[in-house]
Design a protein around this motif. Sequence first.
Motif, PDB file in Angstrom:
ATOM      1  N   VAL A 307      46.844  42.786  48.258  1.00 47.34           N
ATOM      2  CA  VAL A 307      45.799  42.291  47.357  1.00 47.34           C
ATOM      3  C   VAL A 307      44.437  42.827  47.811  1.00 47.34           C
ATOM      4  N   LEU A 308      43.651  43.263  46.860  1.00 51.77           N
ATOM      5  CA  LEU A 308      42.293  43.738  47.163  1.00 51.77           C
ATOM      6  C   LEU A 308      41.278  42.903  46.385  1.00 51.77           C
ATOM      7  N   LEU A 309      40.317  42.308  47.103  1.00 47.40           N
ATOM      8  CA  LEU A 309      39.209  41.627  46.427  1.00 47.40           C
ATOM      9  C   LEU A 309      38.276  42.697  45.863  1.00 47.40           C
ATOM     10  N   SER A 310      38.181  42.729  44.539  1.00 53.59           N
ATOM     11  CA  SER A 310      37.486  43.839  43.881  1.00 53.59           C
ATOM     12  C   SER A 310      36.226  43.416  43.146  1.00 53.59           C
ATOM     13  N   ILE A 330      53.859  52.033  45.646  1.00 53.51           N
ATOM     14  CA  ILE A 330      53.960  50.581  45.484  1.00 53.51           C
ATOM     15  C   ILE A 330      52.899  50.118  44.488  1.00 53.51           C
ATOM     16  N   THR A 331      52.986  48.860  44.090  1.00 55.94           N
ATOM     17  CA  THR A 331      52.020  48.267  43.171  1.00 55.94           C
ATOM     18  C   THR A 331      51.123  47.306  43.943  1.00 55.94           C
ATOM     19  N   GLY A 332      49.838  47.314  43.636  1.00 55.62           N
ATOM     20  CA  GLY A 332      48.892  46.413  44.266  1.00 55.62           C
ATOM     21  C   GLY A 332      48.422  45.342  43.298  1.00 55.62           C
ATOM     22  N   HIS A 333      47.575  44.462  43.803  1.00 52.90           N
ATOM     23  CA  HIS A 333      47.028  43.372  42.987  1.00 52.90           C
ATOM     24  C   HIS A 333      45.525  43.311  43.225  1.00 52.90           C
ATOM     25  N   LEU A 334      44.753  43.249  42.141  1.00 51.98           N
ATOM     26  CA  LEU A 334      43.295  43.216  42.220  1.00 51.98           C
ATOM     27  C   LEU A 334      42.774  41.863  41.753  1.00 51.98           C
ATOM     28  N   ILE A 335      41.711  41.386  42.413  1.00 53.91           N
ATOM     29  CA  ILE A 335      41.024  40.174  41.967  1.00 53.91           C
ATOM     30  C   ILE A 335      39.572  40.557  41.663  1.00 53.91           C
ATOM     31  N   CYS A 336      39.167  40.389  40.417  1.00 56.21           N
ATOM     32  CA  CYS A 336      37.843  40.829  39.991  1.00 56.21           C
ATOM     33  C   CYS A 336      37.263  39.842  38.977  1.00 56.21           C
ATOM     34  N   ILE A 354      46.199  42.708  37.674  1.00 58.30           N
ATOM     35  CA  ILE A 354      44.819  42.244  37.819  1.00 58.30           C
ATOM     36  C   ILE A 354      44.712  40.753  37.511  1.00 58.30           C
ATOM     37  N   GLU A 355      44.010  40.061  38.380  1.00 55.16           N
ATOM     38  CA  GLU A 355      43.708  38.644  38.209  1.00 55.16           C
ATOM     39  C   GLU A 355      42.185  38.519  38.104  1.00 55.16           C
ATOM     40  N   THR A 356      41.701  37.710  37.166  1.00 57.91           N
ATOM     41  CA  THR A 356      40.254  37.672  36.938  1.00 57.91           C
ATOM     42  C   THR A 356      39.612  36.330  37.296  1.00 57.91           C
ATOM     43  N   ILE A 357      38.338  36.418  37.638  1.00 58.24           N
ATOM     44  CA  ILE A 357      37.485  35.256  37.871  1.00 58.24           C
ATOM     45  C   ILE A 357      36.626  35.083  36.626  1.00 58.24           C
ATOM     46  N   ASP A 358      36.589  33.901  36.071  1.00 63.65           N
ATOM     47  CA  ASP A 358      35.767  33.622  34.903  1.00 63.65           C
ATOM     48  C   ASP A 358      34.293  33.619  35.338  1.00 63.65           C
ATOM     49  N   LEU A 359      33.538  34.601  34.875  1.00 60.87           N
ATOM     50  CA  LEU A 359      32.147  34.741  35.308  1.00 60.87           C
ATOM     51  C   LEU A 359      31.311  33.529  34.909  1.00 60.87           C
TER      52      LEU A 359
END
Length: 368
Positions: A307-310, A330-336, A354-359
């Motif tokens: 997982v990468l904090l993006s 491989i497949t990664g996971h992003l948090i943005c 991709i997983e998102t943060i509600d701005l």
Amino acid sequence: MDTSSKAYKLLSLIAISGECSKDVYPFLYLTDSYNEKLMTRLKSDGLIKIHYKDKLRGIRLTRRGKDLLLSLSPERFSNNLTDNSETNRPRSDLPRRLRLQQASIAYAMLQCAGIPVYPEEKPALFSGNPQDSAKFALPLFYTAREWKELGAETIKINNSRSLGILLCEDALYVLYFTGNHPIKWEYRTELRLKAFLNYHLKQDIFAGLCQKNTDYPIKAIFLGSPMDSARILMESNGGFQKSYFYLDGSFDFMHFLPVSMEGITMLKLLSSPALQSTLNTLLLSDLEPVNSDLGLIHDAIKGTTPVLLSYNFDMLRLSRFKTALSFHEITGHLICFDFQKDTLQSYFGDLATIETIDLAKFERRFFH
């Protein structure tokens, strides 16, 4: 004139930039109807004029406008509205005008983020007197014109594309404006600028603001529009003779911020190490720690996925993560943030989920 009015704020912005872009209006919270009335009034009062050449429209101060500002706040405007400075006597060639207008947008965004840009709001560079800095708090922004006060010492970095530097508690950011395409870029010049700043940080350039012997990382921020311009930058090869921007590693961190209200939030976040730490803790709380055996950059593990904090949109780190994922197959996971998702999805394709943060929720929690 009321110095708390929007008219004064707009005139001030024109004064320190030399020529103002209409794209600053949203950052001054000027609606279309109010803006039209304000511009009409300022023009009829003889305080501003519209300069139109090469299909580029900009706002400049008249002599009367300059005199008014100098009479109201000489300590704020004397360096910009006297002598032959570029902001007092802006030239008419297109590249210089574009740079002035880009600076006006950057200054407006910084102000909107609550970061001081005017001389009386911050200690002077190279003052060497800690008492001068005692009443000021970070973050603070200094324009490229301010560091060039050293004269001959800055000749080798005069061609830098930087608009200025943003000094925060944990880092110094060099600010660039890239627009919607890669900017002109000279690797050696920007590397010399980084070395220049690193040297003067150790020589106490900001007396009393930071500890002399602390190793402050020097990072870069690129302002651009629209958000998808970040993908163009990350995929750029520098063009003919590498004369345009590409991820050359001149800085260890290269963040992209959109020219928008979302970019304002990002400025606030990047300039607050405490806020970043809090957000990181929240995001990583349900994830497993880093696995050093994986052999690639990552911030956590989700199941077996790196997982990468993006959310800080460090283009260099994103590029390296993508390369590593492709290499290891491989497949990664992003948090943005949600507004960053489409750009990251188009850049990573099937290499990452991709997983998102509600701005909006983030802003309500931390800024209201």
